[in-house]
Design a protein around this motif. Structure first.
Motif, PDB file in Angstrom:
ATOM      1  N   GLY A 188     -24.340 -29.978  -9.650  1.00  0.00           N
ATOM      2  CA  GLY A 188     -23.562 -29.187 -10.587  1.00  0.00           C
ATOM      3  C   GLY A 188     -23.465 -29.777 -11.981  1.00  0.00           C
ATOM      4  O   GLY A 188     -22.902 -29.166 -12.890  1.00  0.00           O
ATOM      5  N   GLU A 189     -24.008 -30.955 -12.165  1.00  0.00           N
ATOM      6  CA  GLU A 189     -23.937 -31.643 -13.446  1.00  0.00           C
ATOM      7  C   GLU A 189     -25.199 -31.350 -14.256  1.00  0.00           C
ATOM      8  O   GLU A 189     -26.263 -31.112 -13.699  1.00  0.00           O
ATOM      9  N   LYS A 190     -25.073 -31.397 -15.569  1.00  0.00           N
ATOM     10  CA  LYS A 190     -26.208 -31.204 -16.461  1.00  0.00           C
ATOM     11  C   LYS A 190     -26.708 -32.565 -16.922  1.00  0.00           C
ATOM     12  O   LYS A 190     -25.921 -33.484 -17.143  1.00  0.00           O
ATOM     13  N   VAL A 191     -28.015 -32.694 -17.093  1.00  0.00           N
ATOM     14  CA  VAL A 191     -28.611 -33.937 -17.563  1.00  0.00           C
ATOM     15  C   VAL A 191     -27.987 -34.346 -18.897  1.00  0.00           C
ATOM     16  O   VAL A 191     -27.657 -35.508 -19.118  1.00  0.00           O
ATOM     17  N   ALA A 192     -27.787 -33.389 -19.786  1.00  0.00           N
ATOM     18  CA  ALA A 192     -27.211 -33.697 -21.101  1.00  0.00           C
ATOM     19  C   ALA A 192     -25.820 -34.301 -20.975  1.00  0.00           C
ATOM     20  O   ALA A 192     -25.448 -35.201 -21.742  1.00  0.00           O
ATOM     21  N   ASN A 193     -25.035 -33.837 -20.007  1.00  0.00           N
ATOM     22  CA  ASN A 193     -23.689 -34.390 -19.826  1.00  0.00           C
ATOM     23  C   ASN A 193     -23.731 -35.848 -19.407  1.00  0.00           C
ATOM     24  O   ASN A 193     -22.900 -36.647 -19.835  1.00  0.00           O
ATOM     25  N   VAL A 194     -24.696 -36.194 -18.572  1.00  0.00           N
ATOM     26  CA  VAL A 194     -24.830 -37.589 -18.162  1.00  0.00           C
ATOM     27  C   VAL A 194     -25.327 -38.422 -19.339  1.00  0.00           C
ATOM     28  O   VAL A 194     -24.800 -39.499 -19.621  1.00  0.00           O
ATOM     29  N   PHE A 195     -26.337 -37.915 -20.028  1.00  0.00           N
ATOM     30  CA  PHE A 195     -26.938 -38.644 -21.144  1.00  0.00           C
ATOM     31  C   PHE A 195     -25.903 -38.967 -22.220  1.00  0.00           C
ATOM     32  O   PHE A 195     -25.871 -40.066 -22.758  1.00  0.00           O
ATOM     33  N   TYR A 196     -25.054 -37.992 -22.513  1.00  0.00           N
ATOM     34  CA  TYR A 196     -24.056 -38.186 -23.566  1.00  0.00           C
ATOM     35  C   TYR A 196     -22.682 -38.555 -23.016  1.00  0.00           C
ATOM     36  O   TYR A 196     -21.671 -38.387 -23.687  1.00  0.00           O
TER      37      TYR A 196
ATOM     38  N   ILE B  90     -32.277 -29.938 -19.595  1.00  0.00           N
ATOM     39  CA  ILE B  90     -31.096 -30.801 -19.742  1.00  0.00           C
ATOM     40  C   ILE B  90     -29.787 -30.028 -19.816  1.00  0.00           C
ATOM     41  O   ILE B  90     -28.721 -30.628 -19.823  1.00  0.00           O
ATOM     42  N   THR B  91     -29.848 -28.686 -19.842  1.00  0.00           N
ATOM     43  CA  THR B  91     -28.622 -27.899 -19.997  1.00  0.00           C
ATOM     44  C   THR B  91     -28.286 -27.020 -18.797  1.00  0.00           C
ATOM     45  O   THR B  91     -27.293 -26.306 -18.819  1.00  0.00           O
TER      46      THR B  91
ATOM     47  N   MET C 154     -32.024 -46.073 -25.130  1.00  0.00           N
ATOM     48  CA  MET C 154     -32.078 -44.623 -24.916  1.00  0.00           C
ATOM     49  C   MET C 154     -30.950 -44.167 -23.980  1.00  0.00           C
ATOM     50  O   MET C 154     -30.250 -43.213 -24.277  1.00  0.00           O
ATOM     51  N   ILE C 155     -30.830 -44.829 -22.846  1.00  0.00           N
ATOM     52  CA  ILE C 155     -29.752 -44.542 -21.901  1.00  0.00           C
ATOM     53  C   ILE C 155     -28.942 -45.829 -21.804  1.00  0.00           C
ATOM     54  O   ILE C 155     -29.428 -46.822 -21.248  1.00  0.00           O
TER      55      ILE C 155
ATOM     56  N   ARG D 111     -25.522 -47.873 -14.965  1.00  0.00           N
ATOM     57  CA  ARG D 111     -24.720 -48.480 -13.885  1.00  0.00           C
ATOM     58  C   ARG D 111     -23.796 -47.450 -13.239  1.00  0.00           C
ATOM     59  O   ARG D 111     -23.634 -47.437 -12.016  1.00  0.00           O
ATOM     60  N   PHE D 112     -23.176 -46.620 -14.047  1.00  0.00           N
ATOM     61  CA  PHE D 112     -22.307 -45.564 -13.520  1.00  0.00           C
ATOM     62  C   PHE D 112     -23.063 -44.695 -12.520  1.00  0.00           C
ATOM     63  O   PHE D 112     -22.602 -44.431 -11.414  1.00  0.00           O
ATOM     64  N   MET D 113     -24.248 -44.240 -12.927  1.00  0.00           N
ATOM     65  CA  MET D 113     -25.044 -43.377 -12.044  1.00  0.00           C
ATOM     66  C   MET D 113     -25.474 -44.125 -10.786  1.00  0.00           C
ATOM     67  O   MET D 113     -25.369 -43.597  -9.680  1.00  0.00           O
ATOM     68  N   ALA D 114     -25.958 -45.341 -10.957  1.00  0.00           N
ATOM     69  CA  ALA D 114     -26.426 -46.130  -9.815  1.00  0.00           C
ATOM     70  C   ALA D 114     -25.296 -46.395  -8.823  1.00  0.00           C
ATOM     71  O   ALA D 114     -25.495 -46.300  -7.604  1.00  0.00           O
ATOM     72  N   GLU D 115     -24.133 -46.715  -9.330  1.00  0.00           N
ATOM     73  CA  GLU D 115     -23.001 -47.006  -8.446  1.00  0.00           C
ATOM     74  C   GLU D 115     -22.519 -45.762  -7.716  1.00  0.00           C
ATOM     75  O   GLU D 115     -22.210 -45.832  -6.525  1.00  0.00           O
TER      76      GLU D 115
END
Length: 161
Positions: A27-35, A89-90, A113-114, A120-124
């Motif tokens: 349910g998440e967008k790539v752009a939301n994670v990136f930013y 990404i949207t 870039m990231i 770390r947030f994503m990996a955890e």
């Protein structure tokens, strides 16, 4: 884009390895994670062109994408880049495969870039086995040994070899 691997469903996929990647949740967008956090000061401002495609500006390869790469490698990376569609990404993603199979994540501590905190947030949250290295966003070019090592760890873990 490594966010795509989480949506793959091949029967023979036994593990995932993320390398300085974006890994959105369902349910998440790539752009939301990136930013999610403030970008690195040297990260380029990305915007779609008139066709709705996002290209990395040439100067971004030295400043943020591959600062540890040779000038020749940066030129090759710039020449072979593929644009990202704004839709990539949207649009919210489906259930990621990392919820169901073992996952590894190479955190690039020098990534511009990231940001490493986002990695770390994503990996955890995916409970990935984390390996962190002082590498830029392109360790497959600038530190391939670190990429090979994490892939070998994943293979050994799922095959017992």
């Amino acid at each position: 884009m490594q966010a795509v691997i989480a949506l793959a469903r091949p029967e023979r996929v036994n593990a995932l390895v993320y390398v300085t990647a974006l890994a959105p949740d369902e349910g998440e967008k790539v752009a939301n994670v990136f930013y999610r956090l403030k970008p690195h000061p040297q990260a380029p401002k990305l915007a779609p062109d008139s066709n709705g495609l996002i290209w990395l500006p040439e100067e971004a390869f030295a400043a943020a994408f591959a600062p540890n790469a040779s000038a020749e490698d940066r030129a090759v990376l710039a020449a072979v880049q593929r644009p990202i569609s704004l839709n990539c990404i949207t649009v919210p993603v489906g259930r990621p495969l990392w919820k169901d199979i073992p996952t590894w994540f190479l955190v690039a501590e020098d990534d511009r870039m990231i940001v490493p905190e986002t990695q770390r947030f994503m990996a955890e949250r995916m409970t990935a086995k984390i390996k962190a290295h002082a590498v830029d966003h392109t360790p497959s070019v600038t530190a391939p040994g670190s990429v090979v090592d994490i892939i070998r760890d994943a293979i050994r873990s799922v095959t017992g070899n």
